[in-house]
Scaffold this active site. Sequence first.
Site, PDB file in Angstrom:
ATOM      1  N   GLU A 136       3.272  61.953 -45.421  1.00  0.00           N
ATOM      2  CA  GLU A 136       3.060  62.541 -44.105  1.00  0.00           C
ATOM      3  C   GLU A 136       3.120  61.491 -43.002  1.00  0.00           C
ATOM      4  OE1 GLU A 136      -0.885  64.240 -43.854  1.00  0.00           O
ATOM      5  OE2 GLU A 136      -1.676  62.281 -43.357  1.00  0.00           O
ATOM      6  N   CYS A 196       1.270  57.712 -36.717  1.00  0.00           N
ATOM      7  CA  CYS A 196       0.540  57.295 -37.915  1.00  0.00           C
ATOM      8  C   CYS A 196       1.499  57.385 -39.098  1.00  0.00           C
ATOM      9  CB  CYS A 196      -0.651  58.223 -38.089  1.00  0.00           C
ATOM     10  SG  CYS A 196      -1.578  57.864 -39.566  1.00  0.00           S
ATOM     11  N   CYS A 225      -1.937  56.523 -53.612  1.00  0.00           N
ATOM     12  CA  CYS A 225      -2.588  55.229 -53.391  1.00  0.00           C
ATOM     13  C   CYS A 225      -3.355  54.852 -54.648  1.00  0.00           C
ATOM     14  CB  CYS A 225      -3.542  55.295 -52.196  1.00  0.00           C
ATOM     15  SG  CYS A 225      -4.328  53.704 -51.844  1.00  0.00           S
ATOM     16  N   CYS A 250     -10.225  55.497 -53.275  1.00  0.00           N
ATOM     17  CA  CYS A 250     -11.507  55.670 -52.571  1.00  0.00           C
ATOM     18  C   CYS A 250     -12.034  57.087 -52.819  1.00  0.00           C
ATOM     19  CB  CYS A 250     -11.327  55.427 -51.078  1.00  0.00           C
ATOM     20  SG  CYS A 250     -10.764  53.758 -50.710  1.00  0.00           S
ATOM     21  N   CYS A 279     -11.295  59.952 -50.186  1.00  0.00           N
ATOM     22  CA  CYS A 279      -9.932  60.063 -49.664  1.00  0.00           C
ATOM     23  C   CYS A 279      -9.070  60.929 -50.577  1.00  0.00           C
ATOM     24  CB  CYS A 279      -9.332  58.663 -49.547  1.00  0.00           C
ATOM     25  SG  CYS A 279      -7.574  58.674 -49.121  1.00  0.00           S
ATOM     26  N   CYS A 308      -5.684  61.636 -45.647  1.00  0.00           N
ATOM     27  CA  CYS A 308      -6.884  60.968 -45.119  1.00  0.00           C
ATOM     28  C   CYS A 308      -7.127  61.262 -43.654  1.00  0.00           C
ATOM     29  CB  CYS A 308      -6.750  59.464 -45.242  1.00  0.00           C
ATOM     30  SG  CYS A 308      -5.817  58.913 -46.626  1.00  0.00           S
TER      31      CYS A 308
HETATM   32  N1  SAH Z   1      -5.319  52.596 -47.032  1.00  0.00           N
HETATM   33  C1  SAH Z   1      -5.619  52.190 -45.734  1.00  0.00           C
HETATM   34  C2  SAH Z   1      -4.961  53.022 -44.651  1.00  0.00           C
HETATM   35  C3  SAH Z   1      -4.869  54.495 -44.875  1.00  0.00           C
HETATM   36  S1  SAH Z   1      -6.359  55.405 -44.820  1.00  0.00           S
HETATM   37  C4  SAH Z   1      -7.125  52.164 -45.520  1.00  0.00           C
HETATM   38  O1  SAH Z   1      -7.849  52.650 -46.353  1.00  0.00           O
HETATM   39  O2  SAH Z   1      -7.541  51.599 -44.521  1.00  0.00           O
HETATM   40  C5  SAH Z   1      -6.701  55.454 -43.075  1.00  0.00           C
HETATM   41  C6  SAH Z   1      -8.155  55.682 -42.745  1.00  0.00           C
HETATM   42  O3  SAH Z   1      -8.563  57.025 -43.081  1.00  0.00           O
HETATM   43  C7  SAH Z   1      -9.076  54.747 -43.510  1.00  0.00           C
HETATM   44  O4  SAH Z   1     -10.029  54.186 -42.663  1.00  0.00           O
HETATM   45  C8  SAH Z   1      -9.715  55.681 -44.481  1.00  0.00           C
HETATM   46  O5  SAH Z   1     -10.936  55.195 -44.905  1.00  0.00           O
HETATM   47  C9  SAH Z   1      -9.825  56.963 -43.703  1.00  0.00           C
HETATM   48  N2  SAH Z   1     -10.041  58.146 -44.544  1.00  0.00           N
HETATM   49  C10 SAH Z   1      -9.559  58.381 -45.755  1.00  0.00           C
HETATM   50  N3  SAH Z   1      -9.961  59.585 -46.208  1.00  0.00           N
HETATM   51  C11 SAH Z   1     -10.718  60.121 -45.252  1.00  0.00           C
HETATM   52  C12 SAH Z   1     -11.408  61.357 -45.125  1.00  0.00           C
HETATM   53  N4  SAH Z   1     -11.376  62.269 -46.081  1.00  0.00           N
HETATM   54  N5  SAH Z   1     -12.087  61.579 -43.998  1.00  0.00           N
HETATM   55  C13 SAH Z   1     -12.100  60.656 -43.013  1.00  0.00           C
HETATM   56  N6  SAH Z   1     -11.461  59.476 -43.066  1.00  0.00           N
HETATM   57  C14 SAH Z   1     -10.781  59.202 -44.180  1.00  0.00           C
HETATM   58 FE1  SF4 Z   2      -5.998  54.385 -50.395  1.00  0.00          FE
HETATM   59 FE2  SF4 Z   2      -7.188  56.391 -49.197  1.00  0.00          FE
HETATM   60 FE3  SF4 Z   2      -8.609  54.258 -49.942  1.00  0.00          FE
HETATM   61 FE4  SF4 Z   2      -6.877  54.054 -47.894  1.00  0.00          FE
HETATM   62  S1  SF4 Z   2      -8.725  55.319 -47.959  1.00  0.00           S
HETATM   63  S2  SF4 Z   2      -7.142  52.622 -49.620  1.00  0.00           S
HETATM   64  S3  SF4 Z   2      -5.290  55.478 -48.592  1.00  0.00           S
HETATM   65  S4  SF4 Z   2      -7.544  55.677 -51.318  1.00  0.00           S
END
Ligand code: SAH
Ligand code: SF4
Length: 382
Positions: free
Chosen positions: A91, A104, A111, A115, A118, A344
């Site tokens: 996306e 974005c 990934c 996390c 996420c 995310c």
């Molecule tokens: N992998 C990188 C960039 C992509 S995620 C990272 O983790 O920084 C971009 C942002 O979205 C990150 O700060 C991540 O923690 C946040 N994010 C991921 N899942 C989310 C969710 N379900 N709700 C809110 N923020 C989220």
């Molecule tokens: Fe990967 Fe999502 Fe964690 Fe970013 S927030 S590092 S996209 S798993």
Amino acid sequence: MTANLLDFDLEGLIAFCERLGEKRFRATQLFRWIHQKGASDFGQMTDLAKPLREKLVSSAHVAPLQMVSRHESADGTVKWLFDVGGGDVIETVFIPETDRGTLCISSQAGCAVGCRFCSTGHQGFSRNLTTGEIIAQLWYAEHFLRQYLGRQERVISNVVMMGMGEPLQNYSQLVPALKVMLDDHGYGLSRRRVTVSTSGVVPMIDRLAADCPVALAVSLHAPTDDLRDNLVPLNKKYPIAELLQACTRYQASAPRDFITFEYCMLDGVNDQPQHARELVALVNAQRAGGLSCKFNLIPFNPFPASGLKRSAMPQVMAFAKILMDAGIVTTVRKTRGDDIDAACGQLAGDVQDRTDVDKRMAAQRQGMLGGIKVVVTKGIEV
Ligand code: SAH
Ligand code: SF4
């Protein structure tokens, strides 16, 4: 197979053209046709000599991504899904604001970091995107939007690597893409307006500083290793102290004088006043070493498999207040797009702007894209 010219930064394209027996300035012309004019048909590139155009037809192409869908929100936000083959979809999201347009961009299909909060992390890792696939998101969005909005001049002023994937785990493909974004013959974006967001791949933060310093956002999400190990599994490899030291080192080359820490607010997990106080202590200890940072609190965007809940707004505001009272600049993203399940951080805006959000949205509705439905935005504050 012919070469995809979106895979090259300018130096790469120069090398490619030299292999075809062409001079450097031809590569620059070609690069400008592709990135500044959005051209993919060599026949269109009228100031290139015919023999060169013929060589290009037989040896090169410009590969667009296959668009699966486009959704537009009432506030002008646009989200595209692109099919990158093998059943993978990525996306890209455009967020218009009065003074900037932010795109974005995704760096991977899925990934590997995993996390807990996420949805991309829950999907698992499929593959790295190529440089061409990373830059094709900008190429497509910029030229689509110019045409759609009837604008000659640049529409996208900021890029954030906050879509799917961990950009610093796809470093070799990321850096040429960043260079195309920054290149005056490409998109000409300022380093301050290109942000890499990372969950904390420490050695690559140092390499980025050396190779292509742009603005840095670090997804912190917890004040202690115990908690962060659980939320961001990469923390077991690169714990908080190492991460913060890397951030401090990064500042020497960074185009901005602060690092942004992203902090996803999870109800009852990391959103207690105690956590905020621990963050203050953590930041204060690093400040002495030269770290300058701000916090961006992100209300969690829930999805069923996570088993987690979004913190209530008063909790978020109380948390923000503790940080701000300690002199830490803190913003809170406004949530939007709860109505669909996206990857995310489907969030945008910041709390300090709330007062005129209605005005801005009305202006955008008139000036920007006609409102269909579906609101999905990525949280960006750059
Ligand atoms: N992998 C990188 C960039 C992509 S995620 C990272 O983790 O920084 C971009 C942002 O979205 C990150 O700060 C991540 O923690 C946040 N994010 C991921 N899942 C989310 C969710 N379900 N709700 C809110 N923020 C989220
Ligand atoms: Fe990967 Fe999502 Fe964690 Fe970013 S927030 S590092 S996209 S798993």
